[in-house]
Design an enzyme around this catalytic site. Sequence first.
Site, short mmCIF file in Angstrom:
data_model
loop_
_atom_site.label_atom_id
_atom_site.label_comp_id
_atom_site.label_asym_id
_atom_site.label_seq_id
_atom_site.Cartn_x
_atom_site.Cartn_y
_atom_site.Cartn_z
N ASP A 93 7.46 1.75 1.22
CA ASP A 93 7.37 0.50 0.48
C ASP A 93 6.23 -0.32 1.06
O ASP A 93 6.37 -0.96 2.10
CB ASP A 93 8.69 -0.25 0.58
N ALA A 94 5.08 -0.27 0.39
CA ALA A 94 3.88 -0.96 0.87
C ALA A 94 3.33 -1.96 -0.14
O ALA A 94 2.67 -2.92 0.24
CB ALA A 94 2.79 0.06 1.22
N LYS A 95 3.56 -1.70 -1.42
CA LYS A 95 3.12 -2.59 -2.51
C LYS A 95 1.63 -2.90 -2.41
O LYS A 95 1.20 -4.04 -2.63
CB LYS A 95 3.95 -3.88 -2.54
N ARG A 96 0.84 -1.90 -2.12
CA ARG A 96 -0.61 -2.08 -2.02
C ARG A 96 -1.20 -2.35 -3.40
O ARG A 96 -0.65 -1.92 -4.42
CB ARG A 96 -1.26 -0.86 -1.40
#
Length: 272
Positions: A93-96
């Site tokens: 879960d990084a939401k880049r």
Amino acid sequence: MNFLQKLEHAWATQNSLLQVGLDPDPARFPAELQGRPDAILSFCRGIVDATAPFASSFKPQIAYFAAHRAEDQLEALCGHIRDKYPHLPIVLDAKRGDIGSTAENYAREAFERYQAHAVTVSPYMGLDSVEPYLAWRDRGVIVLCRTSNPGGSDLQFLPMADGQPLYLHVAGLVADKWNAHGQCGLVVGATYPNELAAVRKRVGDSLPLLVPGIGAQGGDINATVQAGANSARAGMMINSSRAIIYASGGEDWREAAAEAARGLRDAINAVR
């Protein structure tokens, strides 16, 4: 085996749609781990080992590691999951949401350094920000669509020229244009079951949905499953983090996490 195949296999063999979120906050760790230099790894590894029988995937949130200079512990944690539970996908879960060579390096971070099977990304900058991840054909790219936070409506519910809300436009864009190689999924919050149902209707069975918001955020299990399941009564990674990993702050923290995961898995299965 690509990400979607791995995920479908885990849903079937584990008889579970539960995704355990790994959001380590050292201030909430049990006393036995306080002050240890490897506390984050030890805590997360304990949670993984306790909940693996009941989960079909794990989702470590990178910020919880980076904020404590513990990226090396995240790397070790991902290695532990891959080695001990190779049948369970890791969704980073990084939401880049950047473009060009920056996005290429974010993709390398997720898929080469951490060897995650999938990563969450933001679509705000368009296809340019997603293509570097799609270049890794065996990995999953989970695109933010209708998020569980109240402020998501500031943008996601705005009407397009054709009248449909932006989040449904994103869902259609991902399903129809970005998913050419069957790599994509969508993040859709359990806190908005009507929108979850609308997304499932729009994309059909083609995309897995990562569904946060169950547990501490108050999403309803029955409404979530009825709205988001595909025709096979699967198709979702129903995520719970705090309600599982902090089920107890005492010596029984592992056992409490296991029981919380078992209970949520069973509650989901009861309404599938």
